[in-house]
Motif scaffolding. Structure first.
Motif, PDB file in Angstrom:
ATOM      1  N   GLU A  92      12.392  45.788  70.803  1.00  0.00           N
ATOM      2  CA  GLU A  92      11.311  44.910  71.273  1.00  0.00           C
ATOM      3  C   GLU A  92      10.778  44.060  70.117  1.00  0.00           C
ATOM      4  O   GLU A  92      10.560  42.862  70.271  1.00  0.00           O
ATOM      5  CB  GLU A  92      10.186  45.743  71.894  1.00  0.00           C
ATOM      6  N   ALA A  93      10.586  44.656  68.960  1.00  0.00           N
ATOM      7  CA  ALA A  93      10.100  43.921  67.787  1.00  0.00           C
ATOM      8  C   ALA A  93      11.101  42.850  67.359  1.00  0.00           C
ATOM      9  O   ALA A  93      10.730  41.724  67.018  1.00  0.00           O
ATOM     10  CB  ALA A  93       9.842  44.893  66.636  1.00  0.00           C
ATOM     11  N   ALA A 138      11.594  50.570  70.696  1.00  0.00           N
ATOM     12  CA  ALA A 138      10.463  49.939  70.010  1.00  0.00           C
ATOM     13  C   ALA A 138      10.935  48.883  69.019  1.00  0.00           C
ATOM     14  O   ALA A 138      10.365  47.794  68.936  1.00  0.00           O
ATOM     15  CB  ALA A 138       9.612  50.994  69.305  1.00  0.00           C
ATOM     16  N   ARG A 194       3.850  38.712  64.969  1.00  0.00           N
ATOM     17  CA  ARG A 194       4.104  39.651  66.070  1.00  0.00           C
ATOM     18  C   ARG A 194       5.192  40.648  65.684  1.00  0.00           C
ATOM     19  O   ARG A 194       5.084  41.843  65.946  1.00  0.00           O
ATOM     20  CB  ARG A 194       4.497  38.901  67.338  1.00  0.00           C
ATOM     21  N   LYS A 247       4.849  44.808  65.480  1.00  0.00           N
ATOM     22  CA  LYS A 247       5.702  45.657  66.312  1.00  0.00           C
ATOM     23  C   LYS A 247       6.700  46.449  65.463  1.00  0.00           C
ATOM     24  O   LYS A 247       6.996  47.605  65.772  1.00  0.00           O
ATOM     25  CB  LYS A 247       6.419  44.822  67.366  1.00  0.00           C
TER      26      LYS A 247
END
Length: 98
Positions: A76-77, A73, A20, A24
């Motif tokens: 979040e990753a 971004a 994941r 991301k």
């Protein structure tokens, strides 16, 4: 002067979380255009603790490197990286190109 973000992966805990993170983190590079100089290639630790892999990203300057790292971004990753593995991450100023 260029700046480099260096990420060293020391131990993976959860491969699914790292998948994941990879998806991301790749998307988080859009608009920041880092230049990958090393990306989880063959590694040989000469001194210090063992590590599983390393990434070196080149940015135009410290402000650009920070802007990428602090972007929503990438933040979040990063949550998935925290759950997936132990890392050391730092930004270092490069030398003025001759």
């Amino acid at each position: 002067m260029p700046a480099y973000v260096v990420l060293t992966r020391e131990h993976t805990h959860d491969a699914q979380e790292m998948e994941r993170y990879g998806e991301k983190a790749k998307a988080a590079r859009e608009g920041h255009d880092p230049q990958p100089l090393a990306f989880y290639g063959d590694i040989e630790v000469l001194e210090g603790s063992a590590m599983e892999g390393a990434v070196i990203l080149r940015f135009p300057d410290m402000a650009a490197a920070r802007a990428w790292y602090q972007s929503p971004a990438y933040q979040e990753a990063r949550k998935h990286r925290f759950q997936g593995a132990d890392y050391r991450v730092f930004i270092v100023d490069g030398l003025t190109e001759v």
